[in-house]
Design an enzyme around this catalytic site. Sequence first.
Site, mmCIF file in Angstrom:
data_model
loop_
_atom_site.group_PDB
_atom_site.id
_atom_site.type_symbol
_atom_site.label_atom_id
_atom_site.label_comp_id
_atom_site.label_asym_id
_atom_site.label_seq_id
_atom_site.Cartn_x
_atom_site.Cartn_y
_atom_site.Cartn_z
ATOM 1 N N HIS A 1 0.833 -1.195 0.000
ATOM 2 C CA HIS A 1 0.000 0.000 0.000
ATOM 3 C C HIS A 1 0.869 1.247 0.000
ATOM 4 C CE1 HIS A 1 -2.875 3.068 1.336
ATOM 5 N NE2 HIS A 1 -3.729 2.316 0.687
ATOM 6 N N GLU B 1 -4.357 1.954 -6.903
ATOM 7 C CA GLU B 1 -4.829 3.092 -6.122
ATOM 8 C C GLU B 1 -3.890 4.274 -6.334
ATOM 9 O OE1 GLU B 1 -6.766 3.847 -1.746
ATOM 10 O OE2 GLU B 1 -5.108 2.447 -1.907
#
Length: 317
Positions: free
Chosen positions: A157, A227
């Site tokens: 992430h 993302e």
Amino acid sequence: MSAVVPISASSSQFSARSSSSVLPFSQFHGLSSAPTRLDSAASSTKYSLFHQVSRQLQTATGKGCRPVVAMAGTGKNGTKDSIGKLIADLNSAKIEDDVDVVVAPPFVYVDHVKNSLTDRIDISAQNSWISKGGAFTGEISAEQLKDVGCKWVILGHSERRHIIGEDDEFIGTKAVYALSQNLKVIACIGELLEEREAGKTFDVCFGQLKAFADKVSSWDDIVIAYEPVWAIGTGKVATPQQAQEVHAAVRDWLKKNVSADVASATRIIYGGSVNGSNCAELAKQEDIDGFLVGGASLKGPEFATIINSVTSKRVAA
């Protein structure tokens, strides 16, 4: 055929959003050279404990995958009371039968969530260590995650990359070990705003993908989560076409560098200010297989809307 979609942890708050903005983009090195417009909408809300991720079946392109919705924890956010409310919302939500749902609470609450949440929903961790346990104070091993009932783990992430300082190779090695311990991996990729403006979106994403591809022997238990970092908590929202462009490029990269079968079967989800208003249009895009959602997960009815929006593409197909 069943497949899963990654979830991702996010920053703790959305920034206030301006009404509309256009950012200057250099030409992409990839599938499209057209400049891309970023839209912004007024909003001020906190990211919730969880994100949602949903995956849509795509029979027209040969991809036959069970949809997945994943809600990933936001690091330090949440208390037992607030998590309890979210659990109640999830337990009572009307969810399509053919959608897999995964949640990723902060590690200290994993056991609480596991014991309170319906068995219909899987548990993910937000991170894991690179190898078997040892003298690594503060880290969580894959073995410990399995022991408390986790089936998934989020790796790569943006906050782990850009705040903690994990590089591509380190994250790829983490993925190999997690997979060896029978954890499914949500593999996150995405570019910074300055990288997008410099036309390096594909270069960055492909480099992050290569770090996984160089190390893993099977993609069966991997879901890719795209993302864009510039859309996390900034209020900037990618258009459906803009998101689709990157997803299509990622799938094309998998086809050329891994295999056509992996490219077809791997689910690629999008995260970046997804909500109940824009999820349906995003879900219609051919290569968008799910969502990472922040603020909208605070509202049970909106969460259900996002989960069930994946059915629109299946019906159309």
